[in-house]
Write an enzyme that holds these catalytic residues in place. Structure first.
Site, PDB file in Angstrom:
ATOM      1  N   ASN A 235      11.606 -26.297  10.144  1.00  0.00           N
ATOM      2  CA  ASN A 235      12.166 -26.361   8.787  1.00  0.00           C
ATOM      3  C   ASN A 235      13.556 -27.005   8.856  1.00  0.00           C
ATOM      4  O   ASN A 235      14.447 -26.501   9.542  1.00  0.00           O
ATOM      5  CB  ASN A 235      12.234 -24.936   8.226  1.00  0.00           C
ATOM      6  CG  ASN A 235      12.754 -24.907   6.808  1.00  0.00           C
ATOM      7  OD1 ASN A 235      13.722 -25.590   6.495  1.00  0.00           O
ATOM      8  ND2 ASN A 235      12.144 -24.118   5.950  1.00  0.00           N
TER       9      ASN A 235
ATOM     10  N   HIS B  43      18.338 -26.855   6.525  1.00  0.00           N
ATOM     11  CA  HIS B  43      19.780 -26.650   6.732  1.00  0.00           C
ATOM     12  C   HIS B  43      20.483 -27.849   7.354  1.00  0.00           C
ATOM     13  O   HIS B  43      21.714 -27.871   7.409  1.00  0.00           O
ATOM     14  CB  HIS B  43      20.012 -25.330   7.461  1.00  0.00           C
ATOM     15  CG  HIS B  43      19.527 -24.196   6.603  1.00  0.00           C
ATOM     16  ND1 HIS B  43      20.047 -23.956   5.350  1.00  0.00           N
ATOM     17  CD2 HIS B  43      18.512 -23.317   6.762  1.00  0.00           C
ATOM     18  CE1 HIS B  43      19.395 -22.951   4.788  1.00  0.00           C
ATOM     19  NE2 HIS B  43      18.449 -22.549   5.625  1.00  0.00           N
TER      20      HIS B  43
ATOM     21  N   HIS C 133      11.952 -27.082   1.963  1.00  0.00           N
ATOM     22  CA  HIS C 133      11.883 -26.303   0.725  1.00  0.00           C
ATOM     23  C   HIS C 133      12.713 -27.005  -0.347  1.00  0.00           C
ATOM     24  O   HIS C 133      13.939 -27.069  -0.241  1.00  0.00           O
ATOM     25  CB  HIS C 133      12.439 -24.899   1.007  1.00  0.00           C
ATOM     26  CG  HIS C 133      12.318 -23.948  -0.144  1.00  0.00           C
ATOM     27  ND1 HIS C 133      12.697 -22.627  -0.046  1.00  0.00           N
ATOM     28  CD2 HIS C 133      11.860 -24.095  -1.411  1.00  0.00           C
ATOM     29  CE1 HIS C 133      12.483 -22.018  -1.202  1.00  0.00           C
ATOM     30  NE2 HIS C 133      11.978 -22.893  -2.045  1.00  0.00           N
TER      31      HIS C 133
ATOM     32  N   ARG D 181      14.234 -26.535  -3.433  1.00  0.00           N
ATOM     33  CA  ARG D 181      14.558 -25.421  -4.329  1.00  0.00           C
ATOM     34  C   ARG D 181      14.867 -25.932  -5.737  1.00  0.00           C
ATOM     35  O   ARG D 181      15.323 -27.049  -5.908  1.00  0.00           O
ATOM     36  CB  ARG D 181      15.783 -24.661  -3.795  1.00  0.00           C
ATOM     37  CG  ARG D 181      15.428 -23.686  -2.691  1.00  0.00           C
ATOM     38  CD  ARG D 181      16.648 -22.853  -2.293  1.00  0.00           C
ATOM     39  NE  ARG D 181      16.239 -21.696  -1.540  1.00  0.00           N
ATOM     40  CZ  ARG D 181      15.976 -20.498  -2.078  1.00  0.00           C
ATOM     41  NH1 ARG D 181      16.112 -20.306  -3.369  1.00  0.00           N
ATOM     42  NH2 ARG D 181      15.599 -19.500  -1.315  1.00  0.00           N
TER      43      ARG D 181
ATOM     44  N   ARG E  94      19.798 -26.933  -3.667  1.00  0.00           N
ATOM     45  CA  ARG E  94      20.989 -26.622  -2.875  1.00  0.00           C
ATOM     46  C   ARG E  94      20.982 -27.283  -1.494  1.00  0.00           C
ATOM     47  O   ARG E  94      22.016 -27.461  -0.898  1.00  0.00           O
ATOM     48  CB  ARG E  94      21.174 -25.107  -2.737  1.00  0.00           C
ATOM     49  CG  ARG E  94      20.162 -24.454  -1.858  1.00  0.00           C
ATOM     50  CD  ARG E  94      20.425 -22.973  -1.694  1.00  0.00           C
ATOM     51  NE  ARG E  94      20.148 -22.223  -2.906  1.00  0.00           N
ATOM     52  CZ  ARG E  94      19.875 -20.916  -2.912  1.00  0.00           C
ATOM     53  NH1 ARG E  94      19.881 -20.238  -1.785  1.00  0.00           N
ATOM     54  NH2 ARG E  94      19.607 -20.294  -4.037  1.00  0.00           N
TER      55      ARG E  94
ATOM     56  N   GLU F  98       7.612 -26.483   0.858  1.00  0.00           N
ATOM     57  CA  GLU F  98       7.746 -25.134   0.295  1.00  0.00           C
ATOM     58  C   GLU F  98       8.206 -25.282  -1.145  1.00  0.00           C
ATOM     59  O   GLU F  98       9.160 -26.016  -1.424  1.00  0.00           O
ATOM     60  CB  GLU F  98       8.775 -24.329   1.094  1.00  0.00           C
ATOM     61  CG  GLU F  98       8.301 -23.984   2.487  1.00  0.00           C
ATOM     62  CD  GLU F  98       9.351 -23.225   3.274  1.00  0.00           C
ATOM     63  OE1 GLU F  98       9.071 -22.886   4.423  1.00  0.00           O
ATOM     64  OE2 GLU F  98      10.463 -22.991   2.747  1.00  0.00           O
TER      65      GLU F  98
ATOM     66  N   THR G 237      14.705 -17.010   0.994  1.00  0.00           N
ATOM     67  CA  THR G 237      13.512 -16.417   0.394  1.00  0.00           C
ATOM     68  C   THR G 237      13.370 -14.997   0.938  1.00  0.00           C
ATOM     69  O   THR G 237      12.902 -14.794   2.051  1.00  0.00           O
ATOM     70  CB  THR G 237      12.280 -17.292   0.720  1.00  0.00           C
ATOM     71  OG1 THR G 237      12.622 -18.642   0.443  1.00  0.00           O
ATOM     72  CG2 THR G 237      11.088 -16.892  -0.109  1.00  0.00           C
TER      73      THR G 237
ATOM     74  N   GLU H  79       1.094 -17.447   4.785  1.00  0.00           N
ATOM     75  CA  GLU H  79       2.183 -17.357   5.760  1.00  0.00           C
ATOM     76  C   GLU H  79       2.780 -15.963   5.617  1.00  0.00           C
ATOM     77  O   GLU H  79       3.199 -15.565   4.521  1.00  0.00           O
ATOM     78  CB  GLU H  79       3.238 -18.439   5.500  1.00  0.00           C
ATOM     79  CG  GLU H  79       4.361 -18.366   6.538  1.00  0.00           C
ATOM     80  CD  GLU H  79       5.279 -19.583   6.552  1.00  0.00           C
ATOM     81  OE1 GLU H  79       4.805 -20.696   6.266  1.00  0.00           O
ATOM     82  OE2 GLU H  79       6.471 -19.389   6.848  1.00  0.00           O
TER      83      GLU H  79
ATOM     84  N   HIS I  48      10.080 -16.866   9.093  1.00  0.00           N
ATOM     85  CA  HIS I  48      11.331 -16.396   8.490  1.00  0.00           C
ATOM     86  C   HIS I  48      12.118 -15.529   9.471  1.00  0.00           C
ATOM     87  O   HIS I  48      11.607 -14.532   9.973  1.00  0.00           O
ATOM     88  CB  HIS I  48      11.147 -15.611   7.177  1.00  0.00           C
ATOM     89  CG  HIS I  48      12.323 -15.811   6.264  1.00  0.00           C
ATOM     90  ND1 HIS I  48      13.500 -15.140   6.421  1.00  0.00           N
ATOM     91  CD2 HIS I  48      12.514 -16.663   5.224  1.00  0.00           C
ATOM     92  CE1 HIS I  48      14.355 -15.558   5.509  1.00  0.00           C
ATOM     93  NE2 HIS I  48      13.788 -16.483   4.768  1.00  0.00           N
TER      94      HIS I  48
HETATM   95  N1  PXP Z   1       8.708 -19.992   6.011  1.00  0.00           N
HETATM   96  C1  PXP Z   1       9.050 -19.943   4.708  1.00  0.00           C
HETATM   97  C2  PXP Z   1       7.958 -19.827   3.702  1.00  0.00           C
HETATM   98  C3  PXP Z   1      10.400 -20.021   4.309  1.00  0.00           C
HETATM   99  O1  PXP Z   1      10.722 -19.946   3.010  1.00  0.00           O
HETATM  100  C4  PXP Z   1      11.386 -20.186   5.294  1.00  0.00           C
HETATM  101  C5  PXP Z   1      12.815 -20.323   4.896  1.00  0.00           C
HETATM  102  O2  PXP Z   1      12.982 -21.449   4.132  1.00  0.00           O
HETATM  103  C6  PXP Z   1      10.981 -20.259   6.631  1.00  0.00           C
HETATM  104  C7  PXP Z   1       9.635 -20.138   6.965  1.00  0.00           C
HETATM  105  C8  PXP Z   1      11.960 -20.457   7.750  1.00  0.00           C
HETATM  106  O3  PXP Z   1      12.823 -19.374   7.802  1.00  0.00           O
HETATM  107  P1  PXP Z   1      14.110 -19.465   8.732  1.00  0.00           P
HETATM  108  O4  PXP Z   1      14.952 -20.560   8.170  1.00  0.00           O
HETATM  109  O5  PXP Z   1      14.725 -18.112   8.605  1.00  0.00           O
HETATM  110  O6  PXP Z   1      13.629 -19.777  10.111  1.00  0.00           O
END
Ligand code: PXP
Length: 253
Positions: free
Chosen positions: A11, A14, A47, A49, A53, A74, A105, A155, A198
């Site tokens: 992901n 960030h 994602h 959003r 952001r 996402e 999330t 998921e 997550h």
């Molecule tokens: N899976 C989903 C559905 C998420 O919303 C997120 C966070 O955007 C992640 C995985 C990844 O989470 P993390 O950034 O905490 O590794």
């Protein structure tokens, strides 16, 4: 279906968070996606959003156009996001609950309670050959709701487990891990492909990666944070190795 090779979705949200802090083009999420791909990622997750952001509409367009790995978008269950998904046709769309004021999330989707709202969305995404995933708590009721909605993938939210590990609360960690194990097994039996994600880190990924019924992990914040110290290539490679080791040990057990 139990996947011998556990897939890693990186992901890259960030990377965009850091870029947006200055408003320019650096660091570029597409470059991050390419580095992650070369380091062993099997997919890229982003994602979009409602408040934009981090990831922007232009990022989704660029990722769809410029990367070779499958893109997992996402998205909140809104008409706006549905329209964007149908326009870009990512490999997968993971429907997540979204509240503007949250930092991330924080919980799973109430797939059971929102059946009527989600049903047309799941149908339209599926009709466009986008693999629909629902981000849910590891809970049988939510798994059943995913089946009744016709979503092929769920998921499982690992955030509570990840927090328990950080808190050093072993009893709670074991209880929450057992819940993920049970949900992965139940989901598989129901014919769902089971993913998880997550809050996963080098320290807590092993027990989740070892669960044979889980086909894919989606990991972001920790990898991008760790990239500051060791580089993204190294962070993804290490995560990949830890996942593979844990999966091998899990299959051998
Ligand atoms: N899976 C989903 C559905 C998420 O919303 C997120 C966070 O955007 C992640 C995985 C990844 O989470 P993390 O950034 O905490 O590794």
């Amino acid at each position: 279906m139990s996947a011998a090779r556990l897939r890693l979705g990186v992901n890259i949200d960030h990377v965009a968070t850091i870029r947006n802090a200055r408003g320019g083009a650096h660091p570029d999420p597409v470059k991050a996606a390419r580095i992650a791909a070369a380091a062993g990622a099997d997919g890229i997750t982003a994602h979009l959003r409602e408040d934009r952001r981090h990831i922007t509409d232009a990022d989704i367009a660029a990722l769809s156009r410029d990367i070779d790995l499958p893109l997992n978008l996402e998205m909140a269950a809104t008409d706006e996001m549905l329209e964007i998904a149908l326009r870009h046709r990512p490999h997968a769309a993971c429907i997540v609950p979204e509240r503007r004021e949250e930092r991330t999330t924080e919980g799973g989707l109430d797939a059971a309670g929102q059946h009527n709202h989600l049903a047309p969305l799941v149908r339209m995404l599926g009709g466009a050959r986008i693999r629909v995933s629902l981000f849910i708590e590891p809970d049988v009721r939510q798994l059943e709701a995913a089946v009744s909605l016709g979503a092929p993938v769920v998921e499982l939210h690992t955030g509570a487990y990840a927090h328990a590990v950080i808190d050093g609360d072993t009893e709670r960690t074991d209880m929450l891990l057992a819940r993920i194990v049970a949900a992965a097994e139940a989901g598989q039996k129901m014919g769902l492909e089971v993913h998880a994600g997550h809050g996963l880190t080098f320290d807590n990924v092993g027990p989740v990666a070892a669960i044979p019924g889980i086909a894919e992990l989606n990991i972001g914040h920790f990898l991008i944070g760790e990239a500051i110290f060791s580089g993204l290539d190294s962070a993804v490679r290490r995560m990949r190795a830890l996942m593979d080791q844990a999966r091998q040990a899990g299959l051998a057990a």
